[in-house]
Every structure is written in C-alpha cells, then in structure tokens.
Design an enzyme around this catalytic site. Structure first.
Site, PDB file in Angstrom:
ATOM      1  N   GLU A   1      -0.968   9.213 -12.696  1.00 24.04           N
ATOM      2  CA  GLU A   1      -2.411   9.022 -12.516  1.00 24.04           C
ATOM      3  C   GLU A   1      -2.705   7.907 -11.513  1.00 24.04           C
ATOM      4  O   GLU A   1      -3.576   7.063 -11.744  1.00 24.04           O
ATOM      5  CB  GLU A   1      -3.077   8.732 -13.871  1.00 24.04           C
ATOM      6  CG  GLU A   1      -2.868   9.841 -14.897  1.00 24.04           C
ATOM      7  CD  GLU A   1      -3.563   9.577 -16.219  1.00 24.04           C
ATOM      8  OE1 GLU A   1      -4.511   8.776 -16.253  1.00 24.04           O
ATOM      9  OE2 GLU A   1      -3.151  10.161 -17.239  1.00 24.04           O
TER      10      GLU A   1
ATOM     11  N   ASP B   1       0.849  -1.183   0.000  1.00 26.72           N
ATOM     12  CA  ASP B   1       0.000   0.000   0.000  1.00 26.72           C
ATOM     13  C   ASP B   1       0.889   1.239   0.000  1.00 26.72           C
ATOM     14  O   ASP B   1       1.796   1.358   0.834  1.00 26.72           O
ATOM     15  CB  ASP B   1      -0.860  -0.042   1.273  1.00 26.72           C
ATOM     16  CG  ASP B   1      -1.877   1.084   1.355  1.00 26.72           C
ATOM     17  OD1 ASP B   1      -1.733   2.082   0.637  1.00 26.72           O
ATOM     18  OD2 ASP B   1      -2.811   0.958   2.172  1.00 26.72           O
TER      19      ASP B   1
END
Length: 345
Positions: free
Chosen positions: A176, A158
């Site tokens: 992005e 993560d």
C-alpha cells in the site's frame, strides 16, 4: 515499542515539521486536493512535498490507532485485526519465496512494521526505502528496541529515483505504498531496474475496481475523499496498474483483488456500525475519544495548532474508504506477483 499514549500522539504529531508551522502545513497539504480547489496534475507535480507533509501530519495518528503496520488485510472470521495483518505480511513473503540470505527491499516502508515482521518470519535482510525523515527515525528506534538493527535498516530516498545499483536485490515488495507514485510506469521501471533478473516484485496496491464509474459524482466524491485523507495524487484502476507493470518490463505471474473474497470485510475496523474491543481506538467511541482528546491537547498547547484538522481529514478519509469498500469501487489489496525476465541481464 509502538507509541500508544495520548502524550505520545500529541508530541509526535507533525513529525519533523516545527510545531509552530503544523497548522500552515495542514493548509498547504489540503490545498493540493479537489475538496480545497486542488487538481490531479498539481498533486503529481508536487507529490514528494505532498506525501512528506501527509506522513509528518498523519504518522502519529496511524501509530496510535493502528500500531506499527499501516495497512489493511484479508481477514478470516474469528481472526483479530493484528493476526490478519501479520498473516497478510507472511503471505507476501511466501509468494516471493523469501529465505535466509536473501537481500530484500521494502518500497515505501512506513515505520517498518511489515519490514520487521517479514525479516523475522523469513530470516532475510531487509532495507526499507522511505522519503520521510520522521518515519525513518521512528523505524530506526523500533528496530533498535527489538534487536533488529543488524537485519533491518532504512534508506531515505524517493522511490522514483532510487540510490541503488542495477540488479541489486533478490526480491522487492511494496505494501500500500506505490499508490503514492505520480507515475506508475516510471515507479515500476525503477523497481525493475534495481531487481535482479529472474527475481520477483510483489505488492498490495490501492486501486479503483472495474465497478468505479468516473462519470458518477458519488464515486468521484469517494475517490476524492480517499485521496485527501491518504496523500494520494490519483488512484489508478486495477487495469491501469496491470498495464503499467507490463510497460515497465515485468512478466505478471499472478494477480488478484484479495478484497473480493475476504470472509471479513477489509474496512471493518473503520466501519462505524461495528464495535470491537481489540480495535477499540478505531471504533466510533474510540474515534470520538481521540477527536475530543486531540482537541483538548491542542487547546492546552500540548498538541500543535492544526492537530484537530488532521484528525478531521483522516476521519473523512475513513468514511470514504468504508463507502468505497461497501460499493466495491475501491480496494486496498490488489495483489500481484511479477517477475523480471532472466534474459534481462
């Protein structure tokens, strides 16, 4: 190479989710979003589950229609989509001053299309950080097939809790990707922590522009459609993005919305009023064929139940992106280059 056939799309759809559980996963994913009664706080609290479900469900469609690099690009007239995507990646590498011997981190790397292109372009060693097991398995397969396993690798983690030591990387970029973060300041602080002092972080961010009016219902609908179709907890404004960088400790060297002066609109590949042979699968006819094919594959059980619903919310997202682009209330390429101060060592 990138998966390009109908059966590739069908067999990859759902990623690591068990095929008999895809429809349930689609329903759970949809419930996070406003259109289905969800709210921003729930999306932020459950961002890891939401984003993982999204990429398990959507990656096969992305690879089928977009190739290995899942992003938009500043584009010149006469330039193909594929050429513009490569140049967009090279621009990032040049802004960071990447060169042989540097240790680089790609935050939220997808299946590694940009990672491989930038590694070849700059002769650097790049680690791709990704929390989605299916995308990592595809990226590893592609690295191996292209002979890039020695210079490109993946770490499953993560990006809000990176498993790296402080001051570890010579450069970091995100394309992005950090738009999926539930807290921009916390995300940028984690990037700041693992970046070496004096080195730079560059990114293309998805943002609402200054033209976005939160009290305008049409603007709100478009924002909600983009969030639903792209696994986003919220879409920050360019001002919020810039402020988050500064709060994280970065010195912003440059920033610009590259969509503002793109000679060819960034949303052209999704615009149903346009036709392109080079991006045929993204055209209205190509999307109709894909939608019909997915429905047929689901009917004969080659694609899992729920596949057509994934296709549907991705199409809705495309409509929202085009509307947001036309109204200039959204950009997928707010670029910034930020430096970690030398004094922070």
């Amino acid at each position: 190479m990138s998966k390009s056939g109908a059966l590739d799309l069908a067999t990859g759809l759902g990623g690591k989710i068990k095929k008999q559980e895809v429809q349930s996963a689609v329903q759970q994913y949809e419930k996070y979003h406003v259109c289905f009664g969800g709210d921003e706080e729930t999306r932020k609290a459950n961002y890891a589950d939401m984003v993982n479900k999204y990429y398990d469900l959507a990656t096969s469609f992305y690879e089928y229609g977009w190739g290995e690099s899942f992003h938009f690009a500043h584009r010149w007239k006469g330039e193909s989509l594929r050429e513009s995507i490569k140049r967009h990646e090279h621009y990032l590498a040049l802004q960071l001053g990447l060169k042989a011997g540097m240790k680089v981190l790609d935050v939220g790397c997808g299946i590694g299309g940009p990672l491989r292109e930038i590694a070849r372009f700059s002769s650097t060693s790049i680690t791709g950080l990704n929390n989605n097991e299916y995308q990592i398995s595809r990226g590893t397969e592609l690295n191996h097939s292209l002979g890039l396993s020695d210079s490109c690798n993946f770490v499953k983690a993560d990006f809000m809790k990176m498993p790296f030591a402080d001051n570890n990387y010579d450069a970091i970029y995100a394309i992005e990707a950090t738009c999926h973060a539930p807290d921009a300041v916390a995300c940028y602080k984690e990037i700041y922590r693992v970046l070496k002092p004096g080195q730079c972080f560059a990114a293309y961010e998805w943002c609402m522009t200054d033209n976005f009016d939160p009290n305008n219902q049409i603007h709100q609908r478009i924002k909600a459609e983009i969030e639903l179709g792209n696994g986003l907890p919220d879409i920050r404004s360019t001002t919020q993005c810039l402020e988050a960088l500064k709060l994280a400790g970065f010195e912003v060297l440059s920033e610009k919305d590259l969509a503002a002066d793109s000679p060819v609109t960034w949303y052209l590949p999704l615009d149903t009023s346009q036709f392109s042979l080079t991006s045929f699968r993204l055209t209205p006819i190509g999307r109709f064929i894909t939608r019909t094919m997915v429905k047929a594959l689901e009917f004969v059980h080659l694609a899992p139940a729920g596949s057509e619903r994934v296709s549907s919310f991705l199409e809705k997202a495309a409509e929202g992106l085009v509307e947001g682009g036309r109204m200039e209330i959204f950009t997928p390429m707010y670029f910034f280059l930020a430096q970690k101060p030398v004094s922070d060592s």
